[in-house]
Design a protein around this motif. Sequence first.
Motif, PDB file in Angstrom:
ATOM      1  N   GLU A 171       1.905  11.961  -0.472  1.00  0.00           N
ATOM      2  CA  GLU A 171       1.399  12.884   0.529  1.00  0.00           C
ATOM      3  C   GLU A 171       2.245  14.152   0.583  1.00  0.00           C
ATOM      4  O   GLU A 171       3.353  14.202   0.038  1.00  0.00           O
ATOM      5  CB  GLU A 171       1.381  12.206   1.915  1.00  0.00           C
TER       6      GLU A 171
ATOM      7  N   VAL B 252       4.796   7.572   0.503  1.00  0.00           N
ATOM      8  CA  VAL B 252       4.547   6.938   1.799  1.00  0.00           C
ATOM      9  C   VAL B 252       4.085   5.507   1.564  1.00  0.00           C
ATOM     10  O   VAL B 252       3.039   5.273   0.949  1.00  0.00           O
ATOM     11  CB  VAL B 252       3.488   7.712   2.610  1.00  0.00           C
TER      12      VAL B 252
ATOM     13  N   LYS C 236       3.939  -1.847   9.784  1.00  0.00           N
ATOM     14  CA  LYS C 236       3.013  -2.116  10.876  1.00  0.00           C
ATOM     15  C   LYS C 236       3.488  -3.259  11.754  1.00  0.00           C
ATOM     16  O   LYS C 236       4.389  -4.015  11.400  1.00  0.00           O
ATOM     17  CB  LYS C 236       1.631  -2.427  10.304  1.00  0.00           C
TER      18      LYS C 236
ATOM     19  N   THR D  76       2.858   2.155   3.483  1.00  0.00           N
ATOM     20  CA  THR D  76       2.235   1.995   4.800  1.00  0.00           C
ATOM     21  C   THR D  76       1.994   0.550   5.196  1.00  0.00           C
ATOM     22  O   THR D  76       1.205   0.286   6.078  1.00  0.00           O
ATOM     23  CB  THR D  76       0.896   2.750   4.838  1.00  0.00           C
ATOM     24  N   SER D  77       2.625  -0.395   4.556  1.00  0.00           N
ATOM     25  CA  SER D  77       2.457  -1.779   4.992  1.00  0.00           C
ATOM     26  C   SER D  77       3.661  -2.588   4.583  1.00  0.00           C
ATOM     27  O   SER D  77       4.426  -2.198   3.691  1.00  0.00           O
ATOM     28  CB  SER D  77       1.189  -2.398   4.377  1.00  0.00           C
TER      29      SER D  77
ATOM     30  N   SER E 197       0.850  -1.191   0.000  1.00  0.00           N
ATOM     31  CA  SER E 197       0.000   0.000   0.000  1.00  0.00           C
ATOM     32  C   SER E 197       0.887   1.244   0.000  1.00  0.00           C
ATOM     33  O   SER E 197       1.830   1.346   0.796  1.00  0.00           O
ATOM     34  CB  SER E 197      -0.890  -0.009   1.249  1.00  0.00           C
ATOM     35  N   PHE E 198       0.588   2.191  -0.904  1.00  0.00           N
ATOM     36  CA  PHE E 198       1.382   3.419  -0.951  1.00  0.00           C
ATOM     37  C   PHE E 198       0.504   4.604  -1.325  1.00  0.00           C
ATOM     38  O   PHE E 198      -0.599   4.456  -1.851  1.00  0.00           O
ATOM     39  CB  PHE E 198       2.536   3.276  -1.958  1.00  0.00           C
TER      40      PHE E 198
ATOM     41  N   GLU F 219       9.453   4.010   9.989  1.00  0.00           N
ATOM     42  CA  GLU F 219       8.735   3.874  11.250  1.00  0.00           C
ATOM     43  C   GLU F 219       8.502   2.381  11.467  1.00  0.00           C
ATOM     44  O   GLU F 219       7.649   1.781  10.812  1.00  0.00           O
ATOM     45  CB  GLU F 219       7.420   4.647  11.201  1.00  0.00           C
TER      46      GLU F 219
ATOM     47  N   ARG G 207       8.814   7.872   2.974  1.00  0.00           N
ATOM     48  CA  ARG G 207       8.493   7.483   4.353  1.00  0.00           C
ATOM     49  C   ARG G 207       7.935   6.065   4.325  1.00  0.00           C
ATOM     50  O   ARG G 207       7.015   5.751   3.570  1.00  0.00           O
ATOM     51  CB  ARG G 207       7.474   8.446   4.968  1.00  0.00           C
ATOM     52  N   ILE G 208       8.520   5.194   5.149  1.00  0.00           N
ATOM     53  CA  ILE G 208       8.117   3.791   5.201  1.00  0.00           C
ATOM     54  C   ILE G 208       7.513   3.501   6.572  1.00  0.00           C
ATOM     55  O   ILE G 208       8.188   3.655   7.597  1.00  0.00           O
ATOM     56  CB  ILE G 208       9.310   2.835   4.973  1.00  0.00           C
ATOM     57  N   LYS G 209       6.227   3.102   6.599  1.00  0.00           N
ATOM     58  CA  LYS G 209       5.550   2.767   7.849  1.00  0.00           C
ATOM     59  C   LYS G 209       5.288   1.262   7.862  1.00  0.00           C
ATOM     60  O   LYS G 209       4.421   0.772   7.142  1.00  0.00           O
ATOM     61  CB  LYS G 209       4.238   3.534   7.970  1.00  0.00           C
TER      62      LYS G 209
END
Length: 392
Positions: A100, A123, A152, A125-126, A96-97, A179, A148-150
């Motif tokens: 932003e 970004v 989970k 996010t997974s 998922s990206f 993150e 930015r890499i989030k």
Amino acid sequence: MIKEYNMLRSLEGRVNENTSSREAWKMLTEIGLPHKKSETYKFTPIVLILEKNIDWDLNSKSTFCDKKLYAAKGSHFIFINGVLNEKLSQVQGDISFAIEDVKEGRHDPLSLLNTSLASNELVITSGTESPVFIYHFNSVGISNPRVRIKVKSGESIQLIEKLFETNENTFTNSFIHFEVAENAFVCHSKVQNYNSSTYSHETVAANVENNGRFYNNTFSFEGALTRNNLIINLNGQNCEGHMYGLFLLDKKSHIDNNTTVDHIQPNSFSNELYKGILDEDSTGVFNGKIYVRQDAQKTNAFQSNNNILLSEGATLHTKPQLEIWADDVKCSHGCTSGQLDKDAIFYLRSRGIDYKAAKAMLLRAFAEETLEHVKLETIKHEVLDLINQKLL
């Protein structure tokens, strides 16, 4: 200071209008860009070098060369002149990206410059089972790619980053922030094999929470000037930060590795190993800092920088540092620099191996230890091929 002022003045018109960019620019103009007396840039006077070599008004619409992309399966994100090109990117369905607005990053001056000038940020996010590749193609005076890499809780990601300069005398000022949530795993690798007119400042920052693990592998082979900033904040308990680097330099290449690890909570672990092989008129810099906060009892932190100089013209600056406020810890740091072991060379030559081959065998064995934690075979083979090209 005049040079620094001129650089900021020439770039002021490119600052984005969003709040984060304007706040970063204001802070940057207050603290200033690194100058020759800045401690962390003492051996890399980046502003003076950039002012001398970069045309900030250089503007090009260069395309990328798909033959340079990795053939491995996974998601491939392509940045051209600091902006993600979604049409050229290839994204698998399990990731998922989004694109932003820019958010504030580190307060290092060059990171503030990135925040000020980056048009947006990618970004992710997974986590994903397949590797993620990020490519930077730059053909303008300055580009500021931002990611930015989030990751989970319980997920993992393996990210490979690579820069290609498609024009002479360009500067890439990249920023990537990880993150890493509880029980998450991240492995970030990059291969830096640039040309003699490539200038880059590459910042990697990671916040790691409870039981999270973060690995960084950086392999540097050539470039006019490459500055790597690596910041790992071990915010949680039982979390880990691992850093492995190799710089194998010749000609007039200049590589500066600046690392910071901050142990904030108890029972965290960090391990850092950087190795350098320098030949001809190259320059290598290693500046590593480890902080252990007062609450970070039971911390294990290890840092090592080992180097071999092959010529009288090669230059090395190394400064490992520890700052410890806790009393129940296991920490060590150290550095070595020297030449090839003459006894080992003699032993190999006495077995019928010529000098050049004996030298290459010893240097390859010295360098390959930094590859132990590279998970993707494509990267491992590429690095080994580059090591062989340099040594044979």
